[in-house]
Design a protein around this motif. Structure first.
Motif, mmCIF file in Angstrom:
data_model
loop_
_atom_site.group_PDB
_atom_site.id
_atom_site.type_symbol
_atom_site.label_atom_id
_atom_site.label_comp_id
_atom_site.label_asym_id
_atom_site.label_seq_id
_atom_site.Cartn_x
_atom_site.Cartn_y
_atom_site.Cartn_z
ATOM 1 N N LYS A 24 -1.179 18.096 -1.604
ATOM 2 C CA LYS A 24 -1.699 16.790 -1.967
ATOM 3 C C LYS A 24 -0.960 15.766 -1.108
ATOM 4 C CE LYS A 24 -2.914 15.585 -6.018
ATOM 5 N NZ LYS A 24 -2.914 15.164 -7.453
ATOM 6 N N ILE A 25 -1.705 15.036 -0.291
ATOM 7 C CA ILE A 25 -1.125 14.154 0.719
ATOM 8 C C ILE A 25 -1.666 12.742 0.534
ATOM 9 C CG2 ILE A 25 -0.878 13.715 3.196
ATOM 10 C CD1 ILE A 25 -1.386 16.719 3.645
ATOM 11 N N PHE A 48 -5.756 18.064 -0.032
ATOM 12 C CA PHE A 48 -6.340 16.959 -0.800
ATOM 13 C C PHE A 48 -5.714 15.666 -0.285
ATOM 14 C CE2 PHE A 48 -6.229 13.789 -4.115
ATOM 15 C CZ PHE A 48 -7.544 13.783 -4.569
ATOM 16 N N VAL A 49 -6.544 14.688 0.073
ATOM 17 C CA VAL A 49 -6.053 13.466 0.710
ATOM 18 C C VAL A 49 -6.480 12.240 -0.091
ATOM 19 C CG1 VAL A 49 -6.017 12.060 2.809
ATOM 20 C CG2 VAL A 49 -6.186 14.557 2.978
ATOM 21 N N ARG A 50 -5.494 11.452 -0.474
ATOM 22 C CA ARG A 50 -5.739 10.113 -1.009
ATOM 23 C C ARG A 50 -5.351 9.097 0.053
ATOM 24 N NH1 ARG A 50 -2.691 8.227 -6.391
ATOM 25 N NH2 ARG A 50 -4.385 9.411 -7.388
ATOM 26 N N GLU A 70 -9.983 10.443 -2.126
ATOM 27 C CA GLU A 70 -9.784 9.276 -2.985
ATOM 28 C C GLU A 70 -9.283 8.112 -2.158
ATOM 29 O OE1 GLU A 70 -8.292 11.422 -7.163
ATOM 30 O OE2 GLU A 70 -6.944 10.112 -6.022
ATOM 31 N N VAL A 71 -9.616 6.901 -2.591
ATOM 32 C CA VAL A 71 -9.148 5.688 -1.915
ATOM 33 C C VAL A 71 -8.509 4.758 -2.939
ATOM 34 C CG1 VAL A 71 -9.816 3.608 -0.649
ATOM 35 C CG2 VAL A 71 -10.864 5.810 -0.070
ATOM 36 N N VAL A 72 -7.301 4.311 -2.627
ATOM 37 C CA VAL A 72 -6.652 3.245 -3.383
ATOM 38 C C VAL A 72 -6.671 2.007 -2.502
ATOM 39 C CG1 VAL A 72 -4.505 2.440 -4.439
ATOM 40 C CG2 VAL A 72 -5.164 4.844 -4.629
ATOM 41 N N ARG A 73 -7.409 0.986 -2.927
ATOM 42 C CA ARG A 73 -7.501 -0.249 -2.144
ATOM 43 C C ARG A 73 -6.320 -1.137 -2.512
ATOM 44 N NH1 ARG A 73 -9.391 -0.219 1.973
ATOM 45 N NH2 ARG A 73 -11.564 0.207 1.464
#
Length: 366
Positions: A24-25, A48-50, A70-73
């Motif tokens: 998980k990166i 797995f990339v966020r 996934e994206v965290v803005r």
């Protein structure tokens, strides 16, 4: 072929196999020039990339982008420990990413590139992240001149951008523990095609000028040395460092590139003219000596990180850039305008009221 077709041919990094444990990166700055190349490669390896990105350059895609799972803005200055929990690795790309941006506001550059980087690493360590891979720069060597700058060579940054990277490196190394492995990758000057192109990089800029105007335009006298590395090869380097034994890299810095790919800027210009022989050399009105002058040794990464196998040469990169510009019909107004020049784009967003003077988004959905 570019765009989505290009994503289908992304190769795996030599020495890295899908049979290895998936991780998980978290990748900061995943929407940038390098992030757009790196993230799809990580995903194709089964990781797995966020992504975490402020969204400064969301509107600047040159062709379609494949995003992370996934994206965290979020601005990295606003990161919280909860954003990092459950991740094994942080790949930290987010930064004010060149000298013109650094010169625009040196204090802000230090705030984002140095202080926010160290704060993020502290949060990562608190969250149980085991590896923090920092995107640094060979601009740390600044004015090394004719010497071969290796990792033990005295750093001598001459710009706010270079200084911010050196300060971040020094403080990251102090955070190393048996359970937390920070490592700094000093990338050579990057070139090549990405879904979010940058035309403020020396080779990309030379090729774009030559293709659109018929002139090889030099903004300095061309005497300064630069090490060059393709954006795809930088991605390969980050992937190679994912599974290196922590004791071999903890708290260390590695130059990323190949020793054979050091050039004077005027020699880069000549390579461009070789591919477009009708182009004439033209010097800008302030084309004097560039104080940023460094020739870099990459012997350490070649010796100690054998799974890092760069593939590109500058000559091949020139041909790739030209083919892409022809396919996409690049025009001078495109690459010299605010869509692809980082500082011009941020200034335009500030003028529209989308960013404040500290480059914080006023509308988080922008």
């Amino acid at each position: 072929m570019r765009g989505l077709d290009r994503l289908q041919r992304l190769d795996l990094a030599p020495g890295v196999h899908t049979g290895h444990a998936c991780m998980k990166i978290l990748v900061t700055g995943h929407e940038g020039y390098l992030g757009c190349d790196l993230v799809p490669r990580l995903m194709r390896l089964g990781h797995f990339v966020r992504g975490m990105d402020a969204g400064y350059f969301t509107q600047c895609a040159y062709f379609p982008v494949e995003g992370p799972h996934e994206v965290v803005r979020k601005d990295i200055r606003e990161a919280r420990v909860e954003d990092l929990q459950g991740f094994e690795v942080v790949i930290h790309l987010a930064a004010l990413s060149n000298d013109p941006l650094g010169d625009f506001d040196p204090e802000l550059t230090n705030e984002i590139n140095h202080y926010a980087t160290v704060r993020l690493a502290l949060l990562a360590r608190e969250a149980g992240v085991r590896r923090f891979i920092f995107s640094s720069s060979c601009s740390a060597y600044g004015a090394a001149g004719e010497d071969w700058a290796h990792e033990c060579y005295p750093v001598n940054p001459v710009t706010p951008y270079g200084m911010s990277k050196v300060r971040a490196e020094m403080n990251l190394a102090r955070l190393a523990t048996d359970d937390f492995c920070p490592v700094s990758l000093r990338n050579a000057t990057v070139y090549g095609v990405s879904a979010r192109m940058r035309f403020d990089l020396v080779l990309n800029n030379l090729v774009a000028w030559a293709y659109t105007t018929g002139k090889v335009f030099l903004k300095s006298d061309g005497s300064a040395w630069r090490p060059l590395v393709h954006v795809e090869d930088v991605s390969r380097a980050f992937i190679a460092f994912l599974e290196m034994e922590a004791s071999l890299i903890r708290g260390e810095a590695f130059n990323v590139g190949r020793s054979a790919e050091n050039f004077r800027v005027r020699d880069l210009a000549q390579l461009v003219q070789d591919e477009l022989p009708g182009c004439a050399f033209v010097y800008g009105p302030e084309a004097g000596r560039d104080p940023r002058n460094y020739r870099v040794s990459f012997a350490r990464i070649e010796r100690e990180i054998p799974c890092f196998q760069p593939k590109w040469t500058v000559a091949g990169g020139v041909r790739e850039l030209l083919a892409t510009f022809r396919e996409n019909g690049l025009k001078a107004d495109d690459f010299e305008g605010p869509r692809y020049l980082r500082l011009a784009h941020l200034k335009a967003r500030m003028a529209r009221g989308e960013l404040d003077h500290k480059l914080r988004l006023k509308n988080k959905e922008s």
